[in-house]
Write an enzyme that holds these catalytic residues in place. Structure first.
Site: not given
Length: 280
Positions: A19, A66, A70, A91, A134-135, A227
């Site tokens: 993260s 995260t 979530k 979140n 969740g995302a 990312y």
């Protein structure tokens, strides 16, 4: 300098070592001269309730959430925001009047990143969504809210995909939501204007290809919430095919800035946060 009066914020997830949220938030605290720090926590599922209790009582000033918690934290939240209800996951956690508040800024981050920054208009389009956690709920909710025509959802755990469909069907969306099997992913990819990876597959070099490269074409947009690394196998394929490709960095910056604003009741220094994430 850390002192007895320093406020502590966290991000909880497992794994969490990848993260970049601590870098982003700590840079923002420093810029605004706020006496606070932000640390990553990797609890077991049995420890999540205790952390929520610490946030409710103010021992921890607030937290991001995260993968994979979530939805888990929703069990312990006292009050859900309307956005969190729409999305069906949380979140962002904080305390208000002794109550644990649950909000979700992922949808805002996704919307700003894809719709505003990259000019993608989902109206009348088809989207393939990989993952139903969740995302994924945030992404699907925002696409449906913006009149996407069709959503194809795949998850190796079909119960999760069906749960997501049931959640979306509970709102007055006009979008058609379909659950697809693994054998149909490549074909539905070809039918889609947008492909979104909401799974952690792609974080490791050893991870498999999510989609047959021949199923991706130059007229599509491929969005990977991962990312780190900034260019996953999926995005590398999209780049080679001439497709528009976007990673989750700006989404992370936008959702983080919104959480920061909620916690500290200030205008967040988005540029500083984004720059920190990009290593600039």
């Amino acid at each position: 300098m850390i002192s007895g009066s320093t406020k502590v914020y966290t991000v909880i997830g497992n794994p969490i070592t990848h993260s970049k949220s601590p870098n982003m938030h700590n840079a923002a605290f420093q810029k605004l001269k706020i006496n606070a720090c932000y640390v990553p926590l990797a609890p077991n599922v049995s420890e999540v309730e205790n952390i929520c209790d610490l946030i409710r009582t103010g021992v921890i000033s607030g937290s991001n959430v995260t993968i994979p918690y979530k939805e888990e934290v929703m069990k312990y939240v006292d009050i859900l925001s309307e956005e969190a209800k729409l999305i069906g996951s949380v979140n962002t956690l904080y305390s208000k009047n002794g109550k644990l508040m649950g909000h979700n800024t992922d949808g805002l981050g996704f919307s700003k990143s894809l719709f505003e920054d990259n000019g993608f208009n989902p109206n009348g389009k088809a989207a393939l969504i990989l993952g139903a956690g969740g995302a994924s709920k945030a992404i699907c909710s925002k696409l449906c809210s913006n009149d996407v025509k069709e959503i194809f959802i795949f998850d190796i755990f079909k119960d999760k995909a069906n749960e997501l469909k049931t959640h979306l069907d509970g709102f007055n969306f006009t979008s058609e939501v379909q659950i697809i099997e693994n054998d149909n992913v490549d074909d539905r990819c070809k039918d889609s204007n947008l492909i979104v990876n909401c799974t952690p597959i792609g974080m490791k070099d050893s991870d498999p290809e999510l989609i047959n490269p021949n199923s991706i074409s130059s007229d599509q947009c491929v969005y990977d919430l991962i990312y780190s690394p900034p260019l996953t196998k999926l995005l590398y394929t999209a780049k080679n095919k001439g497709a528009k490709y976007v990673n989750g960095m700006n989404m992370l910056a936008y959702q983080g800035a919104e959480s920061f604003a909620i916690w500290e009741n200030v205008n967040p220094p988005y540029e500083i946060m984004s720059k920190e994430l990009s290593g600039g």
